[in-house]
Scaffold this active site. Structure first.
Site, PDB file in Angstrom:
ATOM      1  N   ASP A   1      44.770  38.190  41.337  1.00 37.06           N
ATOM      2  CA  ASP A   1      45.166  38.675  40.011  1.00 37.06           C
ATOM      3  C   ASP A   1      46.138  39.858  40.120  1.00 37.06           C
ATOM      4  OD1 ASP A   1      45.227  39.781  37.459  1.00 37.06           O
ATOM      5  OD2 ASP A   1      43.050  40.043  37.293  1.00 37.06           O
TER       6      ASP A   1
ATOM      7  N   HIS B   1      41.063  44.108  34.573  1.00 35.39           N
ATOM      8  CA  HIS B   1      41.798  43.655  35.760  1.00 35.39           C
ATOM      9  C   HIS B   1      41.795  44.711  36.861  1.00 35.39           C
ATOM     10  CE1 HIS B   1      43.496  40.117  33.723  1.00 35.39           C
ATOM     11  NE2 HIS B   1      43.528  40.885  32.652  1.00 35.39           N
TER      12      HIS B   1
END
Lengths: 556, 556
Positions: free
Chosen positions: A196, A367
């Site tokens: 990610d 994130h």
């Protein structure tokens, strides 16, 4: 001697690279293809009138005989939102964790796809076999519960795909990310890590979701005399849980408002992901039975979306809630890039109604930041790094981190959608490019709005339209009626009657000349009308409305 | 006994409150009106096709006999940009500092207003008399040189207007803000302080412009082997000066690119506000004579504006500059709210071309943060506080600061544009509301685009248009031709031929029925066409294109 495997693994991002959203990636080994995620993207500013964007799955349809199933990492729209559209074209079984599947099933119901779609819940730690692949689901943390990383075992080696993740040592619900399992798989030897990139430009560590709960407690303690209205993302069930916890602690009743939030919360409650103390949740109509300072509203609209509940309250068009001068409104969110002005507009409207608006430091990201990415790289120790999930700048920042940890530059791949990365222990190389693209969904239409339509919408949006109609006698081309001019979005006609009449005369003169000529075919007439009008309007206004000449062919 | 003055001062913001831009404020005392600033605003997202927005000056025109002149605080567009339009309606003399006037004169030239406009340069510390007012210009700091605060002396008392300002103890050019003078005037007793609210939500102190120069020096030192491209605001001459200083120090030639930047830099150089060492500036065509690492480009486009020089380079459509994999590109700016996505797009494009992009910590704001506002309040010690320059949230934050410093709540006024604040030592009160508004400029048209046109553009932008034309025989209403359907921005017609033909048939049937009836006047026919088409298209596509029925009246 160990038997050498000659087959090669292909990794093919069908969407999601160099953009936010539309995540969908094919993994292909010989006769087997599995597809990880199937997300939508929200329309860019220049996609006027478009509702949402889904990936072009031509490659998957062309290889339908190899397809084994969809493996879904988590329940956010950019990872599941295209499923209802794609499943209508390729019927495949779905594999995901329980909450993820619950959210998907809501969508399938709406699209009448529930009965025709096979689906299987997979637990963290569990594996499934799909053709030549084995896929293990690994617990991670994210801004939605039940998120998974995937270890994809193929004869060519193991690929670890993080999905969207962060490292939360103290999550609100369930376990922390299974770092030990990442390490164990890393020990076995991992071919590639796909991780990610969203926050790869940000130094440090993303804070635990639990820190937001502490902030809520402070806010509840400091605002015991006002109603609280808290906007956050509908799918962040842990955030909602923490608001409920604080509300319970401070003796407030909780109302949930906004369709998407009500839906997800009811799914999460049914499946056991949300723990609501008895008599805490009330219906919006019961609000009047409690003093404002004993209530808290959890609402959608944290991104300033014009149709969402909070925006309606701010604009004074919500059917049931009116903002009061004493309200405290909390944005438990950061604006997603592109939404800054919309959020600011809502903050202004709320402030002008006397509400006290809190919008700083009541949110953490879902994130991983740079230190978390370093941690995962160091546990997994992949041979190749393939940054995923982000715009180019984010992928590049993630690549920079991989390089700083000693992965050679030539082993790091910033892919584009459609690239076919052929990968094995020996080598990795982009060997091909397959057809990919974005399909625009507008109302019921899927793919019927393309570049020409968008270009026309842009033109219409900027300068409006002028329609010039005339009737010609069939055969003789005698002018029977017109030219009449109708315009929309150009000037306010009542203020520009003289201009419009002058335009009509200019076109009429040009038309008479043109019709008097010998070879006045329709194309020539239309061209004459368009050019004459364009010139006149540009000279007079420095604008270029779309000019549409229409000729009616009248047989008298 | 001191003679009591019975007159009252009126402060009337004509624009600029609760919005960014379009700053213009009238000060009225008996037969005298002075106007501070005359700015434009950039169009909001829903003002499709609009180029810029200027204030409606009806109130000033209605009081033309009282008007004494424009007093301009500094040369940014949101404070001077409407002048060329407004001066065409009310011819008034202009008063401002030298650089500010130089920038204004460039505009007046373009609009052929130079000869007809009286103007006078005022130095900091100097005063001018305009009717019953005396206006003193006070040195401040801002992101453009020669910015001024104003002390406006009226018989009713002194109003201090900060303009846009920050406190920079170590400015790049000229003196620091004249804090002593603020204090001196404060000592005399100030009725009201109107202060810049832009950064009132931000704690602390805005950094000195000079800190950016230090950062430039570091960047130049660390990137001695690559070409440097630095994007910043065209009007920030001090920023440009510092880039030139670093370039000179590190032996680089400097190219300035982008029309607005070239214009302002040449004005600033001519007037002595920019100090360029000999042989440092070169023309863009000379770049090829130097190794890339010995050059630096200063360019427009730091906000991702699609037509600006940097955006063209990023998109590979700049006529003279091609981005090379070794380039270092620096955004010496922060995105203005609303520009985040555009800036990000340019960063992505540059990164994808291999450029190294630096966009963090190479910029300081030009506006005062909370501690600076407290300082000014404490020096000026006004009786009344009137926050200006900002959206509602910013005005409210500024009001909060005033209140925290002991100014009573009832002495703090968050005004709306059009409010008439009548103010004296004894009292202050909004006593009236005058007409104000935003006038949209589109091409040559000033004010001919209004709400109806914008609503139509929005409709056209989202769903496109369907035009249905038919010819009827005059008198009999016999259908001579049509209905023909032309659409734009709705669906890509080649893909939707069947839908369009079906739509035509549906309309034709409805039309036949309607024409067979007795009272088929044109309104009824148009209504029938519109409703039938709307229903059909909505049912089939869930979209609502604009439907325009056009009837041609044919006399055969």
């Amino acid at each position: 001697m160990k038997k050498q495997n000659t087959g090669k693994l292909k990794i093919i991002p069908i969407g999601g690279l160099e953009q936010i959203g539309m995540n969908i990636t094919a993994f292909e080994y010989e006769d087997s293809i599995i597809v990880v995620d199937c997300g939508l993207a929200f329309p860019e500013d220049d996609m006027l009138g478009v509702d949402l964007v889904i990936p072009d799955i031509t490659y998957l349809k062309d290889n339908a005989d190899k397809l084994k199933g969809f493996v879904i990492t988590h329940g956010h729209e950019d990872h599941i939102g295209a499923l209802p559209y794609v499943l209508k074209e390729i019927n495949l079984p779905l594999y995901s964790t329980k909450l993820t599947l619950g959210i998907i099933e809501n969508k399938l119901k709406e699209h009448n796809l529930l009965r025709s779609t096979k689906r299987k819940v997979v637990r963290h730690g569990q594996s499934i076999n799909l053709g030549k692949f084995r896929i293990e689901f690994i617990k991670t943390n994210h801004s939605i519960q039940d998120a998974s990383a995937l270890a994809i075992y193929s004869p060519a080696g193991i690929v670890v795909h993080t999905g969207d993740f962060k490292v939360d040592y103290t999550p609100v619900f369930g376990d922390a990310i299974d770092l030990q399992r990442f390490a164990e798989i890393g020990k076995k030897g991992v071919l590639a890590l796909m991780s990610d990139s969203t926050n790869a430009e940000r130094p440090g560590f993303t804070q635990s979701e639990r820190t937001v709960g502490i902030t809520f407690d402070h806010i509840f303690a400091e605002h015991q005399n006002t109603r609280l209205i808290i906007a956050t993302f509908a799918s962040n069930v842990d955030r909602v849980q923490q608001i409920i916890n604080s509300a319970y602690k401070y003796g407030r009743k909780v109302v949930v408002e906004g369709r998407s939030m009500v839906n997800i919360i009811s799914t999460a409650s049914e499946l056991g992901y949300l723990n609501v103390p008895k008599n805490t949740l009330i219906e919006i109509d019961q609000l009047k039975n409690y003093p404002p300072e004993k209530t808290v509203l959890i609402t959608t609209g944290s991104q300033g979306e014009s149709m969402a509940a909070l925006s309606r309250m701010a604009a004074d068009v919500h059917r049931k809630i009116t903002i009061m001068p004493n309200d405290t409104v909390i944005f438990s969110s950061n604006p997603i890039p592109g939404n800054e002005k919309a959020v600011s507009r809502v903050i202004n409207e709320l402030s002008a109604k006397g509400a006290n608006v809190i919008f700083q430091d009541v949110h953490v990201s879902g994130h991983a930041c740079q230190e978390e990415l370093k941690l995962i790289y160091s546990l997994v120790k992949p041979k190749y790094a393939i940054p995923v999930h982000g715009e180019y700048r984010h992928l590049k920042a993630n690549a920079g981190i991989a390089q700083s940890l000693g992965i050679p530059k030539e082993n790091i791949f910033i892919l584009q959608s459609g690239d076919v990365l052929e990968i094995s222990e020996k080598s990795a190389k982009v060997v091909d490019k397959v057809h990919t693209g974005a399909i625009l969904v507008d109302g019921l239409g899927v793919g019927d709005v393309g570049n020409i339509v968008l270009r026309d919408r842009q033109h219409l949006a900027e300068d409006g339209i002028m329609i010039v109609v005339l009737s010609l006698e069939r055969g003789t081309n005698r002018l029977l009626a017109g030219p009449d001019i109708v315009s929309r979005g150009f000037v306010y006609v009542r203020e520009a009657e003289a201009l419009m009449e002058e335009a009509r005369q200019v076109v009429e003169e040009a038309l008479e000349k043109c019709l008097a000529g010998k070879h006045a075919d329709w194309n020539k007439i239309k061209l004459t009308v368009r050019d004459t009008m364009n010139d006149f309007i540009w000279k007079r206004t420095k604008r270029r409305p779309m000019i549409i000449p229409i000729i009616m062919d009248v047989d008298v």
